[in-house]
Design an enzyme around this catalytic site. Structure first.
Site, PDB file in Angstrom:
ATOM      1  CB  CYS A   1      -3.399  -1.156  -4.963  1.00 10.34           C
ATOM      2  SG  CYS A   1      -4.621  -2.347  -4.340  1.00 10.34           S
ATOM      3  CG  ASN A   2      -0.208   0.078  -0.545  1.00  8.39           C
ATOM      4  OD1 ASN A   2       0.778   0.144  -0.954  1.00  8.39           O
ATOM      5  ND2 ASN A   2      -0.791   1.041   0.178  1.00  8.39           N
TER       6      ASN A   2
END
EC number: 3.1.3.48
Length: 166
Positions: A101-102
């Site tokens: 994810c980020n």
């Protein structure tokens, strides 16, 4: 000589299964060495164009599960997305596989925490791993989600061998 710098919050979850935050171009030589087949991208936004180009150049399948667009970003990842991610993770045909994810903290940590629950880890160990990657940004709602996650919702036939070793 190329430098091999892992992405933020990189870790090995199991044989040929990795986790991290979204990489940048400094991390691409490192990722090339992993010879990835697929990447699960859990962030709500599209990955950077640079990263999309890298994935395409490396012939890696990018699976963008993201988040519900109408969901509050402070809420845990949805059960539907976690189950979808786990079904991909539990299929050995998808390996080597990378979950991200980020920043590699909350969404990735929640999916990995639910995977650990499938492996029958105790909650103390699951939360310790989650907190190691989340640092000072621990979200108690994510820990509660992991604790209450019903592993019976995840069906699989031909799981990786390491699932049964715990």
């Amino acid at each position: 000589m190329a430098h091999h710098i892992p992405p933020l919050n990189f870790g090995m979850v199991a044989d040929d299964l990795y986790r991290s935050g979204q990489p940048n171009e400094l991390n691409f030589p490192f990722l090339e060495k992993l010879q990835l087949k697929k990447i699960i991208f859990l962030a709500p936004d599209d990955p950077s164009q640079q990263f999309q180009n890298f994935v395409e150049d490396q012939d890696i399948e990018l699976i963008h599960l993201g988040m519900d667009t109408h969901q509050n970003p402070w809420n845990p990842i949805s059960e539907e997305i976690v189950i979808s991610a786990l079904k991909i993770i539990l299929n050995p045909d998808n390996y080597p596989l990378h979950i991200m994810c980020n920043l590699g903290r909350h969404r990735t940590g929640t999916v990995v925490g639910c995977l650990r629950k499938l492996q029958r880890w105790n909650l103390t160990s699951i939360f310790e791993e989650y907190r190691r990657f989340a640092g000072s940004k621990v979200k108690l709602l994510n820990e509660q989600f992991i604790e209450l996650f019903d592993t019976d919702l995840v069906t699989y036939n031909n799981a990786p061998q390491w699932l049964y070793l715990s």
